[in-house]
Design a protein around this motif. Sequence first.
Motif, PDB file in Angstrom:
ATOM      1  N   GLU A 192      65.866  53.765  23.477  1.00 28.69           N
ATOM      2  CA  GLU A 192      64.803  53.050  24.486  1.00 28.69           C
ATOM      3  C   GLU A 192      63.330  52.888  23.989  1.00 28.69           C
ATOM      4  O   GLU A 192      62.654  53.608  24.902  1.00 28.69           O
ATOM      5  CB  GLU A 192      65.008  53.856  25.766  1.00 28.69           C
ATOM      6  N   ALA A 193      63.095  52.590  22.764  1.00 31.88           N
ATOM      7  CA  ALA A 193      61.836  52.473  22.459  1.00 31.88           C
ATOM      8  C   ALA A 193      60.902  51.005  22.612  1.00 31.88           C
ATOM      9  O   ALA A 193      60.048  50.983  22.328  1.00 31.88           O
ATOM     10  CB  ALA A 193      61.870  52.886  20.931  1.00 31.88           C
ATOM     11  N   ARG A 194      61.478  50.256  23.440  1.00 34.50           N
ATOM     12  CA  ARG A 194      61.115  48.887  23.582  1.00 34.50           C
ATOM     13  C   ARG A 194      59.779  49.146  24.315  1.00 34.50           C
ATOM     14  O   ARG A 194      59.775  49.588  25.245  1.00 34.50           O
ATOM     15  CB  ARG A 194      62.237  47.935  23.916  1.00 34.50           C
ATOM     16  N   THR A 195      58.772  48.109  23.912  1.00 37.48           N
ATOM     17  CA  THR A 195      57.595  48.233  24.203  1.00 37.48           C
ATOM     18  C   THR A 195      57.920  47.107  25.296  1.00 37.48           C
ATOM     19  O   THR A 195      58.423  45.925  25.113  1.00 37.48           O
ATOM     20  CB  THR A 195      56.369  47.797  23.384  1.00 37.48           C
ATOM     21  N   PRO A 196      56.925  47.195  26.447  1.00 36.85           N
ATOM     22  CA  PRO A 196      56.948  46.213  27.429  1.00 36.85           C
ATOM     23  C   PRO A 196      56.648  44.508  26.789  1.00 36.85           C
ATOM     24  O   PRO A 196      55.649  44.694  25.833  1.00 36.85           O
ATOM     25  CB  PRO A 196      55.953  46.619  28.258  1.00 36.85           C
ATOM     26  N   ALA A 197      56.951  43.589  27.338  1.00 37.70           N
ATOM     27  CA  ALA A 197      56.692  42.266  27.014  1.00 37.70           C
ATOM     28  C   ALA A 197      55.433  41.876  26.890  1.00 37.70           C
ATOM     29  O   ALA A 197      54.910  41.188  25.908  1.00 37.70           O
ATOM     30  CB  ALA A 197      57.577  41.334  27.671  1.00 37.70           C
ATOM     31  N   ARG A 198      54.556  42.317  27.859  1.00 39.81           N
ATOM     32  CA  ARG A 198      53.274  41.784  27.735  1.00 39.81           C
ATOM     33  C   ARG A 198      52.450  42.503  26.684  1.00 39.81           C
ATOM     34  O   ARG A 198      51.564  41.863  26.456  1.00 39.81           O
ATOM     35  CB  ARG A 198      52.530  42.206  29.124  1.00 39.81           C
ATOM     36  N   LEU A 199      52.835  43.379  26.242  1.00 45.19           N
ATOM     37  CA  LEU A 199      52.130  44.096  25.241  1.00 45.19           C
ATOM     38  C   LEU A 199      52.709  43.624  23.814  1.00 45.19           C
ATOM     39  O   LEU A 199      51.998  43.265  22.990  1.00 45.19           O
ATOM     40  CB  LEU A 199      52.523  45.642  25.022  1.00 45.19           C
TER      41      LEU A 199
ATOM     42  N   ALA B 114      54.585  49.531  31.527  1.00 43.29           N
ATOM     43  CA  ALA B 114      55.921  49.990  31.328  1.00 43.29           C
ATOM     44  C   ALA B 114      56.589  50.353  32.512  1.00 43.29           C
ATOM     45  O   ALA B 114      57.770  50.032  32.662  1.00 43.29           O
ATOM     46  CB  ALA B 114      56.011  51.367  30.393  1.00 43.29           C
TER      47      ALA B 114
ATOM     48  N   HIS C 110      58.582  54.288  25.716  1.00 48.23           N
ATOM     49  CA  HIS C 110      58.413  52.875  25.826  1.00 48.23           C
ATOM     50  C   HIS C 110      56.788  52.558  25.534  1.00 48.23           C
ATOM     51  O   HIS C 110      56.778  51.359  24.774  1.00 48.23           O
ATOM     52  CB  HIS C 110      58.589  52.401  27.285  1.00 48.23           C
ATOM     53  N   THR C 111      55.934  53.318  25.368  1.00 50.36           N
ATOM     54  CA  THR C 111      54.611  53.103  25.262  1.00 50.36           C
ATOM     55  C   THR C 111      54.199  53.647  23.902  1.00 50.36           C
ATOM     56  O   THR C 111      52.990  53.161  23.381  1.00 50.36           O
ATOM     57  CB  THR C 111      53.623  53.654  26.232  1.00 50.36           C
TER      58      THR C 111
ATOM     59  N   TRP D   9      47.529  43.737  20.668  1.00 52.15           N
ATOM     60  CA  TRP D   9      48.425  44.703  20.495  1.00 52.15           C
ATOM     61  C   TRP D   9      49.037  44.665  19.237  1.00 52.15           C
ATOM     62  O   TRP D   9      49.026  45.909  18.485  1.00 52.15           O
ATOM     63  CB  TRP D   9      49.674  44.618  21.695  1.00 52.15           C
TER      64      TRP D   9
ATOM     65  N   ASP E 233      56.155  48.627  35.418  1.00 52.89           N
ATOM     66  CA  ASP E 233      56.186  47.532  35.814  1.00 52.89           C
ATOM     67  C   ASP E 233      57.375  46.885  35.503  1.00 52.89           C
ATOM     68  O   ASP E 233      58.369  46.176  35.984  1.00 52.89           O
ATOM     69  CB  ASP E 233      55.184  46.600  35.843  1.00 52.89           C
ATOM     70  N   GLU E 234      57.673  47.065  33.983  1.00 52.10           N
ATOM     71  CA  GLU E 234      58.738  46.339  33.462  1.00 52.10           C
ATOM     72  C   GLU E 234      59.979  47.091  33.576  1.00 52.10           C
ATOM     73  O   GLU E 234      60.865  46.176  33.484  1.00 52.10           O
ATOM     74  CB  GLU E 234      58.424  45.773  31.949  1.00 52.10           C
ATOM     75  N   TYR E 235      60.096  48.500  33.384  1.00 44.90           N
ATOM     76  CA  TYR E 235      61.165  49.005  33.357  1.00 44.90           C
ATOM     77  C   TYR E 235      61.433  49.764  34.699  1.00 44.90           C
ATOM     78  O   TYR E 235      62.511  50.592  34.779  1.00 44.90           O
ATOM     79  CB  TYR E 235      61.337  49.918  32.095  1.00 44.90           C
TER      80      TYR E 235
ATOM     81  N   ARG F  29      48.984  50.537  29.246  1.00 47.11           N
ATOM     82  CA  ARG F  29      50.567  50.598  28.695  1.00 47.11           C
ATOM     83  C   ARG F  29      51.289  51.121  29.695  1.00 47.11           C
ATOM     84  O   ARG F  29      52.493  50.656  29.672  1.00 47.11           O
ATOM     85  CB  ARG F  29      50.308  51.467  27.308  1.00 47.11           C
TER      86      ARG F  29
END
Lengths: 151, 151
Positions: free
Chosen positions: B5-12, A50, A65-66, B18, A52-54, A46
Amino acid sequence: MTTAEARTPARLRHAPSWLINLVSAHSHRLVGAGFAAAGARGYHYRLLAALDEYGPSSQATLGRHTGIDRSDVVAALNELAAKELIDRSPDPSDRRRNIITLTADGSRHLQELDEVLARIQDDLLAPLTPPEREQLTGLLTRLADHHAKSR
Amino acid sequence: MTTAEARTPARLRHAPSWLINLVSAHSHRLVGAGFAAAGARGYHYRLLAALDEYGPSSQATLGRHTGIDRSDVVAALNELAAKELIDRSPDPSDRRRNIITLTADGSRHLQELDEVLARIQDDLLAPLTPPEREQLTGLLTRLADHHAKSR
DNA sequence: CAATCAACGTTGGACCAGCCAACAATATAC
DNA sequence: GTATATTGTTGGCTGGTCCAACGTTGATTG
């Protein structure tokens, strides 16, 4: 007595919360085993994802984020840092914060875990046809969104 | 920075494992809180339900019915016995075994937990229409069955 | 019958995930 | 300048799952 007596009580067998838990537990086992074989665990993936993406983030925003608690972020990052998958350096513009950065090794490791996870999804959804898989993820997404809002 | 800013990475966000975990975690919180308010926890309900449905049983078969490890059955039954929700007495016909029986209090408690759980199912599936709920439980049941067989 | 094997209850321990309380250091707001 | 909020960190608790070992007892089988 040759019959397998593994049947679960009916009230459980038909309760959605039970079913979800069952499937979740199984997925958990699969993911846990897969990640363990790659020397990682859920939190690591996780966090790496995060990052990698942000991009580079403070520990607190990583936690947001996680969905991982601040205190648990610390421990997981310690483990990732020990393997040099991330870099932790103080933020000069805010000395309360650390800036966490994904290293090249970390990026590679994330890719590896991505593949592990992809294989597991297939395993998990094996009995479902592609349209059924979409149905399932659609329904689950709606449930997750609904409960995320009201949280 | 006012945006949450609570967004989770897209892959998850898009991985079924998930999503299942998310929903499972939420259901887990609800059930945990509901049961805790009634002075119980998951293992207790499972054991009581198995006792109610299959009648007096040994601890080992209880474990098989509920998917709880033998050692954890011991602990949970100790707690239930302390509240006199079950009765534990040696099996005269096989002195390795204990016969676990649901007491009247245990039966009442089970009913109470049943109601708690029913309310939670509704909460959990709130955003879905009745046919969608059936779809979901159907898909989940198939997944659970599939993985139960290959276990 | 004796010896081996299997099942049972029990103890003790491990792991992961999630959550919360407290603290010192620092930044921000009033 | 004083109060308030955020950050990293330590420590601890709970639940759920799982495993290894042990002594006791039953069943199998030679």
